[in-house]
Design a protein around this motif. Structure first.
Motif, mmCIF file in Angstrom:
data_model
loop_
_atom_site.group_PDB
_atom_site.id
_atom_site.type_symbol
_atom_site.label_atom_id
_atom_site.label_comp_id
_atom_site.label_asym_id
_atom_site.label_seq_id
_atom_site.Cartn_x
_atom_site.Cartn_y
_atom_site.Cartn_z
ATOM 1 N N VAL A 11 0.843 -1.203 0.000
ATOM 2 C CA VAL A 11 0.000 0.000 0.000
ATOM 3 C C VAL A 11 0.876 1.252 0.000
ATOM 4 C CG1 VAL A 11 -1.713 1.335 1.293
ATOM 5 C CG2 VAL A 11 -1.922 -1.148 1.141
ATOM 6 N N SER A 21 -0.172 9.535 3.326
ATOM 7 C CA SER A 21 -1.277 8.821 3.940
ATOM 8 C C SER A 21 -0.976 8.717 5.424
ATOM 9 C CB SER A 21 -1.450 7.435 3.313
ATOM 10 O OG SER A 21 -2.711 6.889 3.676
ATOM 11 N N ILE A 25 -5.286 5.217 8.260
ATOM 12 C CA ILE A 25 -5.944 4.987 6.972
ATOM 13 C C ILE A 25 -5.434 3.704 6.337
ATOM 14 C CG2 ILE A 25 -6.046 5.837 4.596
ATOM 15 C CD1 ILE A 25 -6.391 8.665 5.769
ATOM 16 N N ILE A 26 -4.128 3.494 6.410
ATOM 17 C CA ILE A 26 -3.550 2.275 5.836
ATOM 18 C C ILE A 26 -4.054 1.045 6.592
ATOM 19 C CG2 ILE A 26 -1.389 1.004 5.474
ATOM 20 C CD1 ILE A 26 -0.106 3.826 4.952
ATOM 21 N N ARG A 28 -6.892 0.714 8.269
ATOM 22 C CA ARG A 28 -8.295 0.485 7.909
ATOM 23 C C ARG A 28 -8.407 -0.157 6.527
ATOM 24 N NH1 ARG A 28 -9.052 5.187 10.420
ATOM 25 N NH2 ARG A 28 -9.102 6.436 8.526
ATOM 26 N N TYR A 29 -7.600 0.309 5.588
ATOM 27 C CA TYR A 29 -7.612 -0.258 4.242
ATOM 28 C C TYR A 29 -7.276 -1.753 4.278
ATOM 29 C CZ TYR A 29 -6.484 -1.151 -0.613
ATOM 30 O OH TYR A 29 -6.443 -1.687 -1.879
ATOM 31 N N ASP A 99 -5.805 8.544 0.167
ATOM 32 C CA ASP A 99 -6.512 7.469 0.861
ATOM 33 C C ASP A 99 -6.704 6.298 -0.102
ATOM 34 O OD1 ASP A 99 -8.308 5.787 2.174
ATOM 35 O OD2 ASP A 99 -9.520 7.438 2.950
ATOM 36 N N PRO A 100 -6.076 5.153 0.171
ATOM 37 C CA PRO A 100 -6.233 3.996 -0.733
ATOM 38 C C PRO A 100 -7.654 3.495 -0.800
ATOM 39 C CG PRO A 100 -5.167 3.327 1.305
ATOM 40 C CD PRO A 100 -5.261 4.828 1.335
ATOM 41 N N ASN A 101 -8.481 3.828 0.194
ATOM 42 C CA ASN A 101 -9.883 3.418 0.180
ATOM 43 C C ASN A 101 -10.647 4.119 -0.943
ATOM 44 O OD1 ASN A 101 -10.098 1.685 2.664
ATOM 45 N ND2 ASN A 101 -9.208 3.543 3.528
ATOM 46 N N GLU A 102 -10.119 5.231 -1.423
ATOM 47 C CA GLU A 102 -10.761 5.997 -2.484
ATOM 48 C C GLU A 102 -10.123 5.742 -3.846
ATOM 49 O OE1 GLU A 102 -10.491 10.005 -1.103
ATOM 50 O OE2 GLU A 102 -11.769 9.623 0.629
#
Length: 105
Positions: A11, A21, A25-26, A28-29, A99-102
């Motif tokens: 990530v 980041s 956030i990482i 959670r991803y 944000d890797p979630n996005e």
């Protein structure tokens, strides 16, 4: 644990130049909502030079990982990438957050 570290590194390797980041956030991803410290542990153990660990900050944009970089290397690398700061060791998190979630990674 090695597999988790490899997932963290994968990530972090995707964080674009000039963006940052956060540990949380990482985590959670990766599906570990309270695993921010584990992301930090993984980055403390990174030995690969192609992993841009300097692009990971705390949720406030503070350079909490700078103790693991000689002198002001973390700050200088971010500045060279165009990251702006609101204080000596706090970046403009709203401007530079990735944000890797996005993303589709």
């Amino acid at each position: 644990m090695d597999d988790y570290y490899e997932r963290v590194y994968s990530v972090v390797a995707q964080i674009p130049r000039g963006r940052v980041s956060t540990y949380g956030i990482i985590a959670r991803y990766l599906g570990i909502a309270s695993g921010a410290r584990m992301v930090g542990y993984a980055l403390n153990n990174v030995s690969e030079t192609n992993i841009p660990a300097h692009r990971v900050v705390n949720r406030y944009g503070e350079l909490t990982g700078r103790a693991h970089f000689p002198d002001d290397t973390m700050r200088e690398r971010l500045k060279q990438e165009g990251v702006t700061f609101v204080d000596d060791y706090q970046i403009d998190i709203e401007k530079h957050l990735w944000d890797p979630n996005e993303q589709n990674i």
